[in-house]
Scaffold this motif. Structure first.
Motif, short mmCIF file in Angstrom:
data_model
loop_
_atom_site.label_atom_id
_atom_site.label_comp_id
_atom_site.label_asym_id
_atom_site.label_seq_id
_atom_site.Cartn_x
_atom_site.Cartn_y
_atom_site.Cartn_z
N GLY A 8 1.86 0.87 6.01
CA GLY A 8 1.37 1.32 5.49
C GLY A 8 1.63 2.87 5.42
O GLY A 8 1.52 3.40 4.50
N ALA A 25 -3.26 -1.24 -3.65
CA ALA A 25 -4.44 -1.20 -3.11
C ALA A 25 -4.61 -1.67 -1.61
O ALA A 25 -5.72 -1.58 -0.67
CB ALA A 25 -5.31 -3.23 -3.53
N ASP A 26 -3.61 -1.82 -0.64
CA ASP A 26 -3.49 -1.79 0.45
C ASP A 26 -3.19 -1.06 1.35
O ASP A 26 -2.53 -0.50 2.31
CB ASP A 26 -3.22 -3.26 1.33
CG ASP A 26 -2.33 -3.96 0.46
OD1 ASP A 26 -1.39 -3.48 0.02
OD2 ASP A 26 -2.24 -5.27 1.50
#
Length: 59
Positions: A8, A25-26
C-alpha cells in the motif's frame, strides 16, 4: 499485480495514475488497465521499478 504482496505504499499510483489506483478501505493497489496504451509504457515500467514490495510485474 499481486495484491497479496502489496504493502500500500502507493508509489505505483504516483508513477502511473492512469493505470493504478488504491482502494479506500485498505490502501491496496488495484490495476485499472491491464493493457495500457503505448504512451503509458514508460510510466508503467517506472511503477514496476519503484514498487517496494515487488508486487508488480510485466508480461
Amino acid at each position: 499485480m499481486d495484491e497479496g504482496k502489496c504493502c500500500g505504499a502507493g508509489a505505483c499510483v504516483m508513477a502511473a495514475p492512469e493505470v493504478f489506483d488504491q482502494r479506500d478501505a485498505d490502501g491496496v493497489v488495484v490495476l485499472l488497465d491491464a493493457e495500457p496504451a503505448e504512451h503509458l509504457h514508460a510510466a508503467v515500467r517506472e511503477a514496476v521499478s519503484v514498487c517496494p514490495a515487488g508486487a508488480i510485474g510485466l508480461r
